[in-house]
Motif scaffolding. Structure first.
Motif, short mmCIF file in Angstrom:
data_model
loop_
_atom_site.label_atom_id
_atom_site.label_comp_id
_atom_site.label_asym_id
_atom_site.label_seq_id
_atom_site.Cartn_x
_atom_site.Cartn_y
_atom_site.Cartn_z
N GLY A 1 0.81 -1.22 0.00
CA GLY A 1 0.00 0.00 0.00
C GLY A 1 0.84 1.26 0.00
O GLY A 1 0.52 2.23 -0.70
N LEU A 2 1.93 1.26 0.75
CA LEU A 2 2.79 2.45 0.80
C LEU A 2 3.46 2.71 -0.54
O LEU A 2 3.66 3.86 -0.92
N ALA A 3 3.79 1.65 -1.27
CA ALA A 3 4.35 1.84 -2.61
C ALA A 3 3.36 2.56 -3.51
O ALA A 3 3.74 3.42 -4.31
N MET A 4 2.08 2.21 -3.39
CA MET A 4 1.05 2.87 -4.20
C MET A 4 0.91 4.34 -3.87
O MET A 4 0.48 5.15 -4.70
N ILE A 5 1.25 4.70 -2.64
CA ILE A 5 1.15 6.10 -2.22
C ILE A 5 2.42 6.88 -2.57
O ILE A 5 2.37 7.96 -3.14
N PHE A 6 3.57 6.30 -2.25
CA PHE A 6 4.82 7.03 -2.38
C PHE A 6 5.20 7.31 -3.83
O PHE A 6 5.74 8.38 -4.14
N VAL A 7 4.93 6.36 -4.72
CA VAL A 7 5.35 6.53 -6.12
C VAL A 7 4.70 7.77 -6.75
O VAL A 7 5.39 8.62 -7.32
N PRO A 8 3.37 7.92 -6.68
CA PRO A 8 2.77 9.09 -7.33
C PRO A 8 2.75 10.36 -6.47
O PRO A 8 2.51 11.44 -7.01
N LEU A 9 3.01 10.24 -5.17
CA LEU A 9 2.82 11.39 -4.28
C LEU A 9 3.69 12.57 -4.68
O LEU A 9 3.22 13.72 -4.74
N GLN A 10 4.97 12.32 -4.92
CA GLN A 10 5.87 13.42 -5.27
C GLN A 10 5.46 14.06 -6.59
O GLN A 10 5.50 15.29 -6.73
N ASN A 11 5.06 13.23 -7.54
CA ASN A 11 4.65 13.75 -8.84
C ASN A 11 3.41 14.63 -8.71
O ASN A 11 3.31 15.70 -9.32
N VAL A 12 2.45 14.16 -7.91
CA VAL A 12 1.21 14.91 -7.73
C VAL A 12 1.48 16.23 -7.02
O VAL A 12 0.89 17.28 -7.35
N ALA A 13 2.38 16.20 -6.05
CA ALA A 13 2.69 17.43 -5.30
C ALA A 13 3.29 18.49 -6.20
O ALA A 13 3.20 19.70 -5.90
N LEU A 14 3.90 18.09 -7.31
CA LEU A 14 4.51 19.03 -8.24
C LEU A 14 3.64 19.31 -9.45
O LEU A 14 4.08 19.99 -10.39
N ALA A 15 2.41 18.78 -9.46
CA ALA A 15 1.53 18.94 -10.61
C ALA A 15 1.20 20.42 -10.84
O ALA A 15 0.67 21.09 -9.96
N GLY A 16 1.50 20.92 -12.03
CA GLY A 16 1.17 22.28 -12.39
C GLY A 16 1.91 23.35 -11.62
O GLY A 16 1.52 24.51 -11.64
N ILE A 17 2.99 22.98 -10.94
CA ILE A 17 3.71 23.94 -10.11
C ILE A 17 4.64 24.79 -10.98
O ILE A 17 5.18 24.31 -11.98
N ASP A 18 4.82 26.04 -10.63
CA ASP A 18 5.80 26.88 -11.32
C ASP A 18 7.21 26.44 -10.93
O ASP A 18 7.43 25.91 -9.83
N ALA A 19 8.14 26.66 -11.84
CA ALA A 19 9.51 26.18 -11.62
C ALA A 19 10.12 26.75 -10.33
O ALA A 19 10.81 26.04 -9.60
N HIS A 20 9.83 28.01 -10.02
CA HIS A 20 10.44 28.62 -8.83
C HIS A 20 9.80 28.13 -7.53
O HIS A 20 10.32 28.42 -6.45
#
Length: 228
Positions: free
Chosen positions: A116-135
């Motif tokens: 279950g943690l693998a299912m959370i950790f893999v996409p979590l970082q990507n989602v946290a950066l979704a649509g974020i400005d570079a700075h």
């Protein structure tokens, strides 16, 4: 400092809430697994550390497998299913007994949690950066780790109170023998695991309703390049 615009986004907010609840269950709930392994099962500190490795191994294997399918399945499904699997593992651990064994009462729960943690950790970082400005990318990335640590601190405090209450209630109804005292500890661990399961379960609806990033936010405008 963390710009408030990072937290205001619905998708990132859902990711941060999921990370907080997961951190509470992982760091707060598993604290009592160490106690159970050493106090009840009689493991040494080294043995206790080795006993938790199956969960780590499952996270590594699960992350490798999920990474291959993430572009097809997206992030919403694993981030919704992952907390449910972790909750199932914690509920399994809440069934521990004084005379139970590691292989029967602990190992299956650890494997479920790892998956279950693998299912959370893999996409979590990507989602946290979704649509974020570079700075803002650095602050958003650091916030993921921060919310997990905050969740762990909160979880440790809350589950310790619940553990203490369960132990006190069990001791009040016991006969004061060493066996009764050991049972009181187990009752406390059971309570901590159960409420940790409830806490991480709440991350599933959060992910389902809030974590809906646009594909272009996750993958960017350029085609993905395989670096492996």
């Amino acid at each position: 400092m963390l710009p408030l615009r990072i937290l205001a986004d619905k998708v990132r907010g859902g990711a941060f809430i999921t990370g907080t609840l997961t951190g509470a269950a992982l760091l707060g709930g598993l604290l009592f697994l160490t106690f159970h392994l050493q106090i009840v099962l009689g493991f040494s500190p080294l043995q206790s550390g080795l006993a938790s490795l199956p969960m780590t191994g499952m996270i590594i294997v699960g992350a490798a497998v999920l990474s291959k399918f993430l572009p097809q399945v997206g992030v919403r499904i694993p981030m919704t299913v992952g907390p449910l699997v972790v909750a199932a593992g914690l509920l399994y651990l809440s069934r521990i007994t004084v005379d139970g064994s590691y292989a029967v009462e602990v190992l299956p729960g650890l494997l479920l949690m790892g998956a279950g943690l693998a299912m959370i950790f893999v996409p979590l970082q990507n989602v946290a950066l979704a649509g974020i400005d570079a700075h803002d990318a650095g602050a958003a990335s650091a916030a993921v780790t921060a919310v997990q640590q905050i969740g762990g601190s909160i979880g440790s405090a809350v589950f310790t109170v619940l553990y203490t209450s369960a132990v006190a209630a069990s001791l009040a109804g016991g006969d004061g023998t060493p066996v009764a005292q050991l049972q009181a500890f187990v009752d406390g661990y059971q309570a901590a695991f159960f409420w940790a399961a409830v806490g991480v379960f709440l991350a599933a609806p959060v992910a389902f309703f809030m974590v809906r990033p646009r594909p272009q936010d996750l993958l960017g405008s350029e085609p993905a390049m395989h670096l492996g």
